[in-house]
Scaffold this motif. Sequence first.
Motif, PDB file in Angstrom:
ATOM      1  N   ARG A 102     -80.653  75.600  92.360  1.00  0.00           N
ATOM      2  CA  ARG A 102     -80.309  77.014  92.549  1.00  0.00           C
ATOM      3  C   ARG A 102     -79.075  77.134  93.427  1.00  0.00           C
ATOM      4  NH1 ARG A 102     -86.218  77.738  92.891  1.00  0.00           N
ATOM      5  NH2 ARG A 102     -86.782  78.655  90.910  1.00  0.00           N
TER       6      ARG A 102
ATOM      7  N   LYS B 109     -80.540  86.755 102.453  1.00  0.00           N
ATOM      8  CA  LYS B 109     -81.248  85.690 103.188  1.00  0.00           C
ATOM      9  C   LYS B 109     -82.721  86.031 103.351  1.00  0.00           C
ATOM     10  CE  LYS B 109     -77.489  84.186 106.186  1.00  0.00           C
ATOM     11  NZ  LYS B 109     -77.014  84.156 107.588  1.00  0.00           N
TER      12      LYS B 109
ATOM     13  N   LYS C 288     -88.202  84.697  97.847  1.00  0.00           N
ATOM     14  CA  LYS C 288     -87.739  83.626  96.967  1.00  0.00           C
ATOM     15  C   LYS C 288     -88.375  83.775  95.596  1.00  0.00           C
ATOM     16  CE  LYS C 288     -85.452  81.821 100.298  1.00  0.00           C
ATOM     17  NZ  LYS C 288     -84.331  82.628 100.637  1.00  0.00           N
TER      18      LYS C 288
END
Length: 104
Positions: free
Chosen positions: A43, A91, A95
């Motif tokens: 990724r 950030k 995920k």
Amino acid sequence: MKRNHFIIAALFTISTLVISCKSSSEATTEKTVRSEQKRGGDRPNLETIFTQMDANKDGKISKSEAKGPLSKSFSTIDANEDGYISKEELKKAPKPSGQQRPRN
């Protein structure tokens, strides 16, 4: 004289085999890397995402600049709802689950 020819032929054969094995190994490694990238094993990092998507280079990604999974979950990632995704928001973003749709 025949011994010298034999030694030269043996060295040539051995060097050819070594070169052939190395090339085969490099090709296999390259195929493995490409395969992992297709499956999402590699990724992109935060900087790569911004380099690729931040078209106007303002340090933020707008809804029109976002692509792929980032576009689909834009509103979730845009925590302050200003219409842009900052590096800090990205950030802190959840995920991806790693689960992909089954291919037909």
